[in-house]
Write an enzyme that holds these catalytic residues in place. Structure first.
Site, PDB file in Angstrom:
ATOM      1  N   LYS A  24     -45.387 -21.409   0.818  1.00  0.00           N
ATOM      2  CA  LYS A  24     -44.237 -22.274   1.100  1.00  0.00           C
ATOM      3  C   LYS A  24     -43.296 -22.353  -0.099  1.00  0.00           C
ATOM      4  CE  LYS A  24     -42.780 -26.967   1.132  1.00  0.00           C
ATOM      5  NZ  LYS A  24     -42.981 -28.191   0.364  1.00  0.00           N
ATOM      6  N   ASN A  25     -43.856 -22.538  -1.293  1.00  0.00           N
ATOM      7  CA  ASN A  25     -43.017 -22.712  -2.480  1.00  0.00           C
ATOM      8  C   ASN A  25     -42.363 -21.421  -2.944  1.00  0.00           C
ATOM      9  OD1 ASN A  25     -43.546 -25.455  -2.583  1.00  0.00           O
ATOM     10  ND2 ASN A  25     -45.253 -25.244  -3.998  1.00  0.00           N
ATOM     11  N   CYS A 117     -40.285 -35.107   0.065  1.00  0.00           N
ATOM     12  CA  CYS A 117     -41.429 -35.992  -0.166  1.00  0.00           C
ATOM     13  C   CYS A 117     -41.073 -37.107  -1.139  1.00  0.00           C
ATOM     14  CB  CYS A 117     -42.611 -35.207  -0.744  1.00  0.00           C
ATOM     15  SG  CYS A 117     -43.591 -34.359   0.489  1.00  0.00           S
ATOM     16  N   ARG A 122     -37.401 -36.790  -9.183  1.00  0.00           N
ATOM     17  CA  ARG A 122     -37.126 -35.355  -9.187  1.00  0.00           C
ATOM     18  C   ARG A 122     -35.615 -35.073  -9.218  1.00  0.00           C
ATOM     19  NH1 ARG A 122     -41.066 -32.239  -5.096  1.00  0.00           N
ATOM     20  NH2 ARG A 122     -40.479 -33.737  -3.533  1.00  0.00           N
ATOM     21  N   ASP A 307     -49.792 -29.804  -7.428  1.00  0.00           N
ATOM     22  CA  ASP A 307     -49.922 -29.772  -5.967  1.00  0.00           C
ATOM     23  C   ASP A 307     -51.383 -29.729  -5.497  1.00  0.00           C
ATOM     24  OD1 ASP A 307     -47.250 -29.999  -5.472  1.00  0.00           O
ATOM     25  OD2 ASP A 307     -46.919 -27.898  -4.963  1.00  0.00           O
ATOM     26  N   ARG A 399     -45.168 -29.425   7.047  1.00  0.00           N
ATOM     27  CA  ARG A 399     -44.180 -28.904   6.101  1.00  0.00           C
ATOM     28  C   ARG A 399     -44.783 -27.848   5.184  1.00  0.00           C
ATOM     29  NH1 ARG A 399     -42.524 -32.637   2.366  1.00  0.00           N
ATOM     30  NH2 ARG A 399     -41.060 -31.028   1.752  1.00  0.00           N
TER      31      ARG A 399
END
Length: 416
Positions: A24-25, A117, A122, A307, A399
């Site tokens: 995903k990242n 999220c 951030r 994570d 997600r």
């Protein structure tokens, strides 16, 4: 899973194979660079996630045409619009990734402040500072960031980040790819996803050196050529299933991953007395009836990944002894702690540290997921717990984890 909740009957060891999906990242910035191409390109090993589809919708809104089928995305065309829709950007913080490539191709960009999220502020100030170094002018207007290129192009320069930032490093790389001249990025992020982005761009004709180090050098090119590129496996999904093997005292074969991307994590698992056998593209994780407590500190790559912090805390909640988990990346990433405590975990939070006293047995409860990785930590804990658990508000899970319920079913989990 129905109505965004999962009912889990815990206490059952899980066994079998899990094929790790595309990361995903990694895929989100790779989708964003479609804005830099003039004649399209293709991505393979693409995970079918909520965030993937949101990012596709976002670049569609900017004028890029796409076809998503069987883990492949084909991209066509060039950006026609400069304004990203607020209803899309507000749902996903990674939307800010389109800023640099959109600005590079159109000389103008209008981006609402991003969402995602709820795990800390951030801010995107590092992204903006990097773009300014390369010649952009920016201003904030009614909740939008407006950026322009007065010279009609980015111009190479030296960028020194005051702190390591994955998103800002990606932003700088994308801006510098088609810039005039040479850009040097100091204190660059070293994550595998950064390397993946650079490898794809280099395959298309970019000139990027130093990927995986703290200093990245980029000589701008005039254009990118059409290529087909395969997204790297998701190291966070792999780490999550490794923890599930450990916490259920089962044995799981992780297929299709790059083990070196998880060196620090696997070393920590071994310290916890979890058996880790590493092969070429496969890792076998075997749980133990005696789990050792291990102290960890989350750090930028190659350190322990933030994570996987929440999931590892679930494992430590049934370890022998006391462990200290220090979160150094995000300031609000212990929201899963009260939920784990509902399952009779013994955890106390002091600033950015969580002190975890291992208990013999977690007990089933009704808990609420607060973010993507917290969702996984609560599922892992529920798979260990005695009795029935209900994990609510699992919309976050879709997600970041592809076909997650199917993968758990195939391992023998008792879900409904």
């Amino acid at each position: 899973m129905s109505n965004d909740r999962l009912i889990i009957q815990g206490g059952k060891p899980l066994f079998g194979d899990v094929k790790i999906s595309g990361a995903k990242n990694a895929v989100l910035p790779l989708i964003s660079i479609s804005l830099l191409f003039s004649n399209g390109f293709s991505l393979k090993n693409v995970p079918d996630l909520v965030d993937t589809r949101l990012m596709i919708k976002l670049i569609n809104s900017l004028g890029i045409m796409t076809k998503f089928y069987d883990g492949t995305i084909d991209f066509y065309g060039e950006p026609q619009n400069i304004e990203a829709p607020k209803e899309l950007v507000s749902k996903m913080r990674a939307s800010v990734l389109v800023l640099a490539p959109l600005l590079s191709k159109r000389n103008n960009a209008l981006i609402p402040m991003p969402g995602g999220c709820e795990i800390g502020e951030r801010p995107i100030n590092l992204h903006i500072d990097a773009l300014k170094k390369l010649g952009a002018e920016t201003s904030f207007q009614n909740g939008f960031l407006r950026a322009t290129l007065p010279f009609g192009e980015f111009r190479g320069n030296k960028i020194k980040f005051p702190q390591v930032s994955v998103g800002a490093t990606e932003c700088a790389i994308m801006a510098a790819t088609l810039a005039k001249g040479k850009t040097i990025i100091y204190n660059a992020a070293r994550e595998p996803e950064i390397i993946d982005l650079g490898k794809c761009l280099n395959l298309a004709g970019a000139k990027i050196k130093g990927l995986g180090t703290e200093k990245i050098e980029i000589n701008g090119v005039e254009k990118l050529n059409p290529v087909t590129y395969s997204v790297i496996p998701d190291r966070i999904e792999a780490g999550s299933f490794a923890i599930i093997a450990g916490i259920t005292k089962g044995e799981i074969n992780l297929l299709n991953l790059n083990p070196k991307d998880l060196n620090s994590f696997f070393k920590t698992l071994k310290q916890a007395n979890i058996n880790v056998d590493i092969y070429d593209k496969t890792v076998t994780i075997k749980g133990s009836y005696k789990i050792n407590s291990v102290n960890i500190k989350t750090e930028p790559h190659p350190g322990f990944p933030t994570d996987l912090q929440a999931q590892f805390m679930s494992l430590m909640s049934i370890a022998n002894g006391c462990s200290v988990i220090e979160e150094n990346i995000f300031e609000n990433r212990f929201m899963h702690v009260p939920e784990l405590c509902k399952m009779d975990a013994s955890i106390k939070v002091n600033g950015n540290k969580a002190i975890v006293s291992g208990v013999q047995q977690l007990n089933g409860s009704s808990v609420k997921a607060t973010d993507l990785r917290a969702s996984m930590s609560l599922i892992a804990a529920s798979l260990n717990a005695k009795g029935k658990s209900i994990v609510n508000d699992l919309s976050h899970l879709k997600r970041g984890y592809e076909n997650f319920e199917d993968k758990l079913f195939n391992l023998g989990a008792n879900l409904k």
